[in-house]
Scaffold this active site. Structure first.
Site, PDB file in Angstrom:
ATOM      1  N   HIS A 121      -7.735   8.998  -2.178  1.00  0.00           N
ATOM      2  CA  HIS A 121      -7.133   8.991  -0.841  1.00  0.00           C
ATOM      3  C   HIS A 121      -8.052   9.571   0.247  1.00  0.00           C
ATOM      4  CE1 HIS A 121      -2.898   9.162   1.137  1.00  0.00           C
ATOM      5  NE2 HIS A 121      -3.827   8.799   2.003  1.00  0.00           N
ATOM      6  N   LYS A 174      -2.719   5.751  -4.235  1.00  0.00           N
ATOM      7  CA  LYS A 174      -3.871   6.608  -3.936  1.00  0.00           C
ATOM      8  C   LYS A 174      -3.700   7.966  -4.610  1.00  0.00           C
ATOM      9  CE  LYS A 174      -3.967   4.513   0.680  1.00  0.00           C
ATOM     10  NZ  LYS A 174      -2.541   4.353   0.977  1.00  0.00           N
ATOM     11  N   TYR A 202       2.689   9.759  -0.181  1.00  0.00           N
ATOM     12  CA  TYR A 202       3.745   9.156   0.649  1.00  0.00           C
ATOM     13  C   TYR A 202       5.112   9.482   0.061  1.00  0.00           C
ATOM     14  CZ  TYR A 202      -0.073   6.244   2.476  1.00  0.00           C
ATOM     15  OH  TYR A 202      -1.253   5.794   3.029  1.00  0.00           O
ATOM     16  N   ASP A 228       0.824  -1.206   0.000  1.00  0.00           N
ATOM     17  CA  ASP A 228       0.000   0.000   0.000  1.00  0.00           C
ATOM     18  C   ASP A 228       0.859   1.258   0.000  1.00  0.00           C
ATOM     19  OD1 ASP A 228      -2.900   1.163   0.687  1.00  0.00           O
ATOM     20  OD2 ASP A 228      -1.413   2.248   1.896  1.00  0.00           O
TER      21      ASP A 228
HETATM   22  N1  LIG Z   1      -5.660   5.942   3.718  1.00  0.00           N
HETATM   23  C1  LIG Z   1      -5.239   6.740   4.681  1.00  0.00           C
HETATM   24  O1  LIG Z   1      -5.703   7.874   4.859  1.00  0.00           O
HETATM   25  C2  LIG Z   1      -4.168   6.258   5.588  1.00  0.00           C
HETATM   26  C3  LIG Z   1      -3.464   5.117   5.248  1.00  0.00           C
HETATM   27  N2  LIG Z   1      -2.467   4.639   6.066  1.00  0.00           N
HETATM   28  C4  LIG Z   1      -1.793   3.383   5.653  1.00  0.00           C
HETATM   29  O2  LIG Z   1      -1.833   2.448   6.750  1.00  0.00           O
HETATM   30  C5  LIG Z   1      -0.510   1.976   6.977  1.00  0.00           C
HETATM   31  C6  LIG Z   1      -0.335   1.531   8.410  1.00  0.00           C
HETATM   32  O3  LIG Z   1      -0.736   2.536   9.268  1.00  0.00           O
HETATM   33  P1  LIG Z   1       0.288   3.262  10.287  1.00  0.00           P
HETATM   34  O4  LIG Z   1      -0.255   4.647  10.481  1.00  0.00           O
HETATM   35  O5  LIG Z   1       1.659   3.083   9.847  1.00  0.00           O
HETATM   36  O6  LIG Z   1       0.056   2.539  11.681  1.00  0.00           O
HETATM   37  P2  LIG Z   1       0.173   1.032  12.210  1.00  0.00           P
HETATM   38  O7  LIG Z   1      -1.009   0.776  13.072  1.00  0.00           O
HETATM   39  O8  LIG Z   1       0.462   0.105  11.088  1.00  0.00           O
HETATM   40  O9  LIG Z   1       1.449   1.126  13.182  1.00  0.00           O
HETATM   41  C7  LIG Z   1       2.720   1.317  12.658  1.00  0.00           C
HETATM   42  C8  LIG Z   1       3.636   1.575  13.825  1.00  0.00           C
HETATM   43  O10 LIG Z   1       3.592   0.463  14.722  1.00  0.00           O
HETATM   44  C9  LIG Z   1       4.851  -0.129  14.875  1.00  0.00           C
HETATM   45  N3  LIG Z   1       4.663  -1.581  14.814  1.00  0.00           N
HETATM   46  C10 LIG Z   1       4.401  -2.312  13.706  1.00  0.00           C
HETATM   47  N4  LIG Z   1       4.236  -3.596  14.030  1.00  0.00           N
HETATM   48  C11 LIG Z   1       4.386  -3.668  15.377  1.00  0.00           C
HETATM   49  C12 LIG Z   1       4.341  -4.749  16.315  1.00  0.00           C
HETATM   50  N5  LIG Z   1       4.085  -6.004  15.908  1.00  0.00           N
HETATM   51  N6  LIG Z   1       4.547  -4.471  17.622  1.00  0.00           N
HETATM   52  C13 LIG Z   1       4.781  -3.204  18.019  1.00  0.00           C
HETATM   53  N7  LIG Z   1       4.840  -2.129  17.193  1.00  0.00           N
HETATM   54  C14 LIG Z   1       4.649  -2.386  15.889  1.00  0.00           C
HETATM   55  C15 LIG Z   1       5.703   0.387  13.727  1.00  0.00           C
HETATM   56  O11 LIG Z   1       7.041   0.557  14.176  1.00  0.00           O
HETATM   57  P3  LIG Z   1       8.283  -0.107  13.341  1.00  0.00           P
HETATM   58  O12 LIG Z   1       8.144   0.350  11.909  1.00  0.00           O
HETATM   59  O13 LIG Z   1       9.466   0.479  14.040  1.00  0.00           O
HETATM   60  O14 LIG Z   1       8.167  -1.598  13.491  1.00  0.00           O
HETATM   61  C16 LIG Z   1       5.074   1.748  13.423  1.00  0.00           C
HETATM   62  O15 LIG Z   1       5.610   2.725  14.267  1.00  0.00           O
HETATM   63  C17 LIG Z   1       0.364   3.156   6.565  1.00  0.00           C
HETATM   64  O16 LIG Z   1       1.691   2.754   6.357  1.00  0.00           O
HETATM   65  C18 LIG Z   1      -0.345   3.594   5.288  1.00  0.00           C
HETATM   66  O17 LIG Z   1       0.060   2.727   4.240  1.00  0.00           O
HETATM   67  C19 LIG Z   1      -2.149   5.280   7.257  1.00  0.00           C
HETATM   68  C20 LIG Z   1      -2.825   6.436   7.626  1.00  0.00           C
HETATM   69  C21 LIG Z   1      -3.869   7.009   6.815  1.00  0.00           C
HETATM   70  O1  LIG Z   2      -0.949   7.882   5.681  1.00  0.00           O
HETATM   71  C1  LIG Z   2      -1.886   8.298   4.961  1.00  0.00           C
HETATM   72  O2  LIG Z   2      -2.412   7.720   4.002  1.00  0.00           O
HETATM   73  C2  LIG Z   2      -2.397   9.638   5.244  1.00  0.00           C
HETATM   74  O3  LIG Z   2      -3.430  10.067   4.790  1.00  0.00           O
HETATM   75  C3  LIG Z   2      -1.552  10.443   6.167  1.00  0.00           C
HETATM   76  O4  LIG Z   2      -1.263  11.695   5.637  1.00  0.00           O
HETATM   77  C4  LIG Z   2      -2.331  10.565   7.444  1.00  0.00           C
HETATM   78  O5  LIG Z   2      -3.270  11.594   7.270  1.00  0.00           O
HETATM   79  C5  LIG Z   2      -1.385  10.841   8.524  1.00  0.00           C
HETATM   80  O6  LIG Z   2      -0.509  10.037   8.730  1.00  0.00           O
HETATM   81  C6  LIG Z   2      -1.542  12.104   9.289  1.00  0.00           C
HETATM   82  O7  LIG Z   2      -0.772  12.002  10.452  1.00  0.00           O
END
Ligand SMILES: NC(=O)C1=CN([C@@H]2O[C@H](COP(=O)(O)OP(=O)(O)OC[C@H]3O[C@@H](n4cnc5c(N)ncnc54)[C@H](OP(=O)(O)O)[C@@H]3O)[C@@H](O)[C@H]2O)C=CC1
Ligand SMILES: O=C(O)C(=O)[C@@H](O)[C@H](O)C(=O)CO
Length: 278
Positions: A108, A75, A50, A45
């Site tokens: 997005h 997205k 990003y 994803d």
């Molecule tokens: N469509 C949208 O608007 C959005 C989409 N997204 C998508 O969702 C994805 C994931 O969401 P995200 O916001 O990163 O949050 P997550 O809930 O996936 O958490 C990620 C964080 O948790 C840590 N982590 C991962 N696995 C573990 C584990 N098993 N135990 C403890 N800590 C862990 C990672 O640290 P480390 O890397 O150090 O392991 C990182 O800091 C994003 O990468 C993006 O692709 C996110 C926000 C908005």
């Molecule tokens: O991660 C995503 O896809 C987003 O939309 C980010 O910009 C999200 O809004 C975020 O991480 C804001 O803290």
């Protein structure tokens, strides 16, 4: 054990868990995404915003995994909701990724004040007809946003990627997605920095099944019928996050984790009716 897949409303398959790439960039980002692919993730994803689509493309080519075995999702940002802009945006994503098609393209954020998301949707419908995108979906859409694009185009998104984690379980929005035949994808599925690893229902299940709290949370996601896309730059955590198909939570355990939901459970002000990202 391979990753189970879902059949989406357009007949294509989607892995039951994917890999989130925000905010992985640069050479370290390539290494982390490549590690995820080598650890077994088959759904990647990304997004224009990003700023890592070229890194995703490099990681795919370095991984040695055949392109046809991977699904790449990107997205369209809010600034590209015009029909021509959305079309150009997908072409530019393909150029940065070095791919000839996207497996999934999402709008997005709806950015309702702009009121052009229905135009972006029409562009995605045409891009799918042209074969540049295999499947089309949305992210952060509410029921009203979904109903409008379905009514105007006659085409239902295959997925709606929404904020979904134990503090924000999205019971109503998941029911809307299901009623409309849309697969829910979960962003920030662990709850990011607010991950509820020590909450009693999560900790108790981890103890009971001999797994980590993160695995309990992702298993909860799977049993809700949602597709979590956890991000981790840590290879061991990448492996753990994918290894959630060897145990099953009871209905009561699922309900207890869902009950952790809070009215203020959003991670930030990500209400799709007000939060807008260009
Ligand atoms: N469509 C949208 O608007 C959005 C989409 N997204 C998508 O969702 C994805 C994931 O969401 P995200 O916001 O990163 O949050 P997550 O809930 O996936 O958490 C990620 C964080 O948790 C840590 N982590 C991962 N696995 C573990 C584990 N098993 N135990 C403890 N800590 C862990 C990672 O640290 P480390 O890397 O150090 O392991 C990182 O800091 C994003 O990468 C993006 O692709 C996110 C926000 C908005
Ligand atoms: O991660 C995503 O896809 C987003 O939309 C980010 O910009 C999200 O809004 C975020 O991480 C804001 O803290």
């Amino acid at each position: 054990m391979g990753i189970p897949t879902y059949t989406l409303n357009d007949g294509t398959s989607l892995p039951a868990i994917g890999f989130g790439t925000y905010p992985l960039t640069g050479d370290d980002g390539v290494a982390a995404i490549r590690s995820a692919i080598e650890n077994g993730y088959r759904l990647i994803d990304t997004a224009v915003n990003y700023r890592n689509e070229s890194e995703v493309g490099r990681a795919i080519r370095q991984s040695g995994v055949a392109r046809e075995d991977l699904l790449v999702a990107s997205k369209i940002p809010g600034r590209d909701h015009g029909y021509d802009d959305a079309t150009r945006s997908v072409h530019e994503s393909l150029e940065r990724l070095g791919l000839d098609h996207l497996d999934l393209s999402l709008i997005h954020w709806p950015n309702p004040s702009q009121d052009r998301y229905a135009e972006a949707w029409r562009a995605l419908v045409d891009l799918r007809e042209q074969g540049l995108v295999r499947s089309i979906g949305v992210s952060n859409f509410t029921e009203a946003h979904l109903q409008r694009i379905i009514d105007e185009s006659g085409v239902t998104p295959v997925v709606n990627q929404i904020e979904l984690h134990p503090y924000f379980p999205q019971v109503q929005m998941r029911a809307v997605n299901e009623r409309l035949g849309i697969r829910t994808e979960s962003w920030s599925p662990l709850g990011k920095r607010q991950a509820p690893f020590s909450e009693p229902p999560v900790a108790a299940a981890a103890e009971a099944y001999g797994v980590t709290p993160g695995q309990v949370i992702l298993r909860w996601q799977v049993q809700l019928g949602a597709v979590p896309i956890p991000k981790s730059a840590t290879p061991e955590r990448q492996r753990q996050n994918l290894d959630v198909f060897g145990f099953e939570l009871t209905d009561d355990e699922v309900a207890a984790i869902t009950a952790l939901g809070r009215p203020d459970g959003r991670l930030f002000d990500g209400d799709p009716d007000t939060h807008e990202e260009m």
